[in-house]
Write an enzyme that holds these catalytic residues in place. Structure first.
Site, mmCIF file in Angstrom:
data_model
loop_
_atom_site.group_PDB
_atom_site.id
_atom_site.type_symbol
_atom_site.label_atom_id
_atom_site.label_comp_id
_atom_site.label_asym_id
_atom_site.label_seq_id
_atom_site.Cartn_x
_atom_site.Cartn_y
_atom_site.Cartn_z
ATOM 1 N N HIS A 22 -6.320 8.113 -1.036
ATOM 2 C CA HIS A 22 -7.131 6.941 -0.869
ATOM 3 C C HIS A 22 -8.654 7.026 -1.836
ATOM 4 O O HIS A 22 -8.902 8.070 -1.547
ATOM 5 C CB HIS A 22 -7.357 6.747 1.161
ATOM 6 C CG HIS A 22 -5.591 7.024 1.326
ATOM 7 N ND1 HIS A 22 -5.304 7.449 2.581
ATOM 8 C CD2 HIS A 22 -4.400 5.138 1.531
ATOM 9 C CE1 HIS A 22 -3.840 7.584 2.695
ATOM 10 N NE2 HIS A 22 -3.592 6.047 2.397
ATOM 11 N N HIS A 57 1.686 4.714 -3.457
ATOM 12 C CA HIS A 57 2.052 5.903 -2.299
ATOM 13 C C HIS A 57 2.943 6.511 -3.360
ATOM 14 O O HIS A 57 3.216 7.360 -4.289
ATOM 15 C CB HIS A 57 2.321 6.179 -1.738
ATOM 16 C CG HIS A 57 0.387 5.735 -0.972
ATOM 17 N ND1 HIS A 57 -0.759 6.619 -1.229
ATOM 18 C CD2 HIS A 57 0.010 5.613 0.701
ATOM 19 C CE1 HIS A 57 -2.043 6.199 -0.555
ATOM 20 N NE2 HIS A 57 -1.651 5.843 0.965
ATOM 21 N N HIS A 97 0.574 -1.122 -0.075
ATOM 22 C CA HIS A 97 0.323 0.094 -0.002
ATOM 23 C C HIS A 97 0.780 1.619 -0.063
ATOM 24 O O HIS A 97 0.663 2.632 -1.116
ATOM 25 C CB HIS A 97 -1.313 -0.199 1.256
ATOM 26 C CG HIS A 97 -1.561 0.901 1.396
ATOM 27 N ND1 HIS A 97 -2.609 1.156 1.050
ATOM 28 C CD2 HIS A 97 -1.397 2.543 1.667
ATOM 29 C CE1 HIS A 97 -3.594 2.411 1.907
ATOM 30 N NE2 HIS A 97 -2.616 3.161 2.214
ATOM 31 N N GLU A 98 2.083 1.289 1.213
ATOM 32 C CA GLU A 98 2.385 2.260 1.003
ATOM 33 C C GLU A 98 3.206 2.639 -0.595
ATOM 34 O O GLU A 98 3.940 4.089 -0.654
ATOM 35 C CB GLU A 98 3.435 2.159 2.159
ATOM 36 C CG GLU A 98 2.962 2.150 3.602
ATOM 37 C CD GLU A 98 2.202 3.215 3.876
ATOM 38 O OE1 GLU A 98 2.313 4.376 3.270
ATOM 39 O OE2 GLU A 98 0.828 3.197 4.132
#
Length: 662
Positions: free
Chosen positions: A395, A312, A308-309
């Protein structure tokens, strides 16, 4: 005869593989579980004191899934200072091709402009900060050590002690759970980062940088984190993205990991291409106990948090939206994700005109959303507007997206779906492999009314609505687990856009989902630790391929986690009391061992969401250091023909068998 038999065996193998490929998102979980199995073997060879565990990870006793945490990406992915932008600009000006470069397109990397190869992204994780005392003043090496968080170390500075509510920057006092040692470094490097790297390498393609990636030395990426001299000379071979990894304590107890991009082409005013360098930090306190108490479910969660990170850091960030480019290489005329004000009427009949939603409406995201929700008037995928800085804007909105890798609050069910891959493709910087994506089940085919907002009518679907202030139970909306639902009184009126009952003080328990009431998971079907309490009479199984299904038994209603799969013809099959049964439609029921299991309605795990052909492709742009050879239309062909290819192979096999018999 032997040749025919050999062909038959090969065809059986191919058909088996194709059927498995259509079953429940195996690819990513297989990668993660393979890295976990290697980790377990490594820990055993180190003679570490581990709890008792089975070699088969599906049978392990594992702890309760960790609570969701708040992603703080936007707190660290801040607008660079003018000096930093100029430093990045100078780097790329020095490396630009002078011939034919326009005044506003002078930020191209020399290596990028010479790129002639499209391939899977090559990520270079720099873990030198994991070595002993290589990150002094920021990482913990002893209990009681005081380190600096969110600012460069200055022994003369007066900073408050770190806490969830303290100001930032701050000073952090190290505990035993924060210590960076070789066992923690090996866990993150070989297992967590290893799995993340393999997943991204398989999913993402770029215009590969030819020769060495050359970056400026001593460029600040994060507090106390500067690019080393080697990135400038000789540079980085076989690298499309350089990542500096750290193992530092974080200010917030809810932060497991964080990441951001820190080097990207720009002209001093705006970004002109994909990021080429970034950072990722893992907070040790979450991983220390895991080393002596390893668990498959927790490892999956940790890995997906890191994934997830890193998404980004690839550019899924409100900072980068204005720099996304279309198929013509031009920035979108309307910045994706801009706020739109809307009006409406509350259930009590009170009009309002101050509702705000941020719609991400780039071409592939739009095509996917229309197909997924079965809604031609779909306005775009909403971005989160709750959670404050760090969560809002970068998000997906939880009310509309429910369970997906890029929600702002992490939960055990975090599929990497075609929704997030569509955004990455629409950035103009990446190609993506849609056919390996995991399914987005939340809201699938529920229509425009469901998609526009939650009411007792529009959300009248299994797991999607309750109105009682007492707890009611049922399977969750995606059947990921057994759930519970209730509404609560907040003692004051909710914002008009978040009012879903005549009483304006009532709402669901999840404010991030705009107070919409739904059955949230209290027990996940993928949590193997629950197997010891499973209902053996119905054949209840907790595993990665299990979902929650309702049943009746002796006039009593209940729920059970049951194994499921898709047949070769994409019909849902459920295993009840040890036998597989088909669910051809929602009016059918399975009766076995005294149990009646209704086939679920509005549940479509065996139907792919085909992304319709769009007018855009992922043609590389002249100012972007990446490209793609994967277009939505080509992906559609491979997805939509998979069913027919299985049937064709089966037909050929039958013909060959008949020939042999004759």
């Amino acid at each position: 005869m032997k040749s025919y038999l050999f062909i038959v065996i090969i065809l059986l193998s191919v058909i088996s593989n194709n059927v498995n490929a259509n079953n429940f998102d195996n690819r990513i979980n297989n990668i993660i579980d393979r890295h976990y199995s290697k980790l377990i073997k490594s820990l055993k060879t180190q003679n570490l004191e581990l709890r008792d565990f089975q070699e088969d990870i599906s049978k392990q006793e594992i702890p309760t899934p960790m609570k969701g945490y708040e992603c703080d990406h936007d707190k660290i992915q801040t607008q660079p200072t003018a000096a930093q932008m100029q430093a990045y600009k100078k780097l790329h000006d020095d490396l630009m091709i002078s011939q034919g470069a326009s005044a506003h397109d002078n930020s191209r990397l020399r290596q990028v402009s010479e790129a002639d190869e499209v391939g899977n992204i090559r990520i270079n994780f720099d873990t030198t900060k994991f070595s002993s005392n290589n990150d002094a003043n920021y990482a913990c090496y002893s209990v009681g050590q005081v380190v600096t968080v969110n600012t460069d170390y200055d022994p003369s500075a007066t900073l408050p002690a770190c806490s969830d509510t303290s100001a930032s920057p701050c000073r952090y006092t190290c505990t035993v759970n924060d210590i960076l040692d070789s066992s923690l470094a090996n866990l993150i490097t070989q297992s967590i980062i290893g799995a993340i790297d393999e997943i991204l390498t398989e999913f993402i393609t770029v215009d590969r940088i030819q020769g060495n990636l050359i970056l400026q030395a001593d460029l600040q990426c994060h507090y106390g984190l500067y690019t080393p001299a080697t990135v400038q000379s000789p540079g980085l071979a076989n690298t499309d993205y350089y990542v500096m990894a750290t193992l530092r304590p974080s200010k917030s107890s809810g932060t497991i990991a964080s990441a951001k991009a820190c080097i990207f082409p720009n002209n001093g005013v705006y970004v002109t291409g994909r990021p080429v360098a970034g950072m990722i930090n893992f907070s040790p306190r979450y991983f220390r106990n895991f080393i002596s108490n390893p668990a498959g479910l927790t490892f999956r969660e940790f890995t997906r948090v890191g994934l997830h990170e890193f998404v980004h850091a690839l550019g899924f960030s409100s900072f980068f939206y204005p720099s996304y480019t279309n198929s013509a290489g031009q920035r979108y005329s309307t910045v994706p994700g801009q706020a739109v004000t809307y009006s409406g009427t509350t259930p009590a009949g009170v009009p309002f005109n101050n509702g705000v939603r941020n719609y991400f409406n780039t071409p592939t995201v739009m095509a996917f959303g229309k197909a997924h929700y079965n809604c031609q008037s779909y306005k775009g995928q909403e971005l989160e507007n709750a959670g404050g800085g760090g969560t809002a804007g970068s998000h997906w909105e939880k009310r509309q997206t429910g369970e997906e890798l890029m929600l702002g609050f992490i939960q055990p069910s975090m599929p990497l779906t075609r929704l997030t891959l569509s955004l990455l493709q629409d950035s103009g910087w990446y190609g993506v492999e849609f056919d390996m994506a995991e399914q987005l089940l939340w809201g699938k085919k529920l229509g425009c009314a469901w998609n526009s907002g939650c009411t007792a009518t529009s959300w009248n679907f299994p797991g999607m609505w309750c109105s009682s202030q007492n707890v009611v139970t049922g399977c969750s909306p995606t059947r990921a687990g057994k759930g519970a639902c209730k509404v609560v009184s907040y003692g004051q009126s909710l914002a008009p856009a978040n009012q879903h009952f005549v009483d304006p003080t009532l709402g669901g328990v999840d404010d991030i989902a705009d107070y919409c009431p739904f059955y949230s998971e209290t027990e996940y079907c993928q949590d193997e630790s629950k197997q010891s309490s499973a209902n053996t009479q119905i054949g209840e199984t907790y595993s990665l391929t299990s979902k929650c299904f309702e049943f009746t038994f002796s006039n009593d209603d209940g729920m059970a986690c049951l194994s499921q799969r898709c047949s070769a013809t994409n019909v849902l099959e459920i295993q009840v009391a040890g036998t597989w049964y088909q669910c051809p439609n929602s009016t059918s029921s399975i009766v076995a061992n005294g149990y009646t299991v209704p086939c679920p309605s509005y549940f479509y795990p065996c139907e792919d969401t085909i992304i319709p052909n769009t007018t855009t492709t992922t043609t590389p742009t002249s100012s972007s250091p990446s490209s793609s050879t994967t277009s939505p239309s080509s992906s559609d062909v491979s997805i939509s023909t998979s069913i027919y290819s299985n049937l064709s192979l089966l037909s050929l096999l039958i013909i060959l068998i008949l020939t042999l018999l004759v």
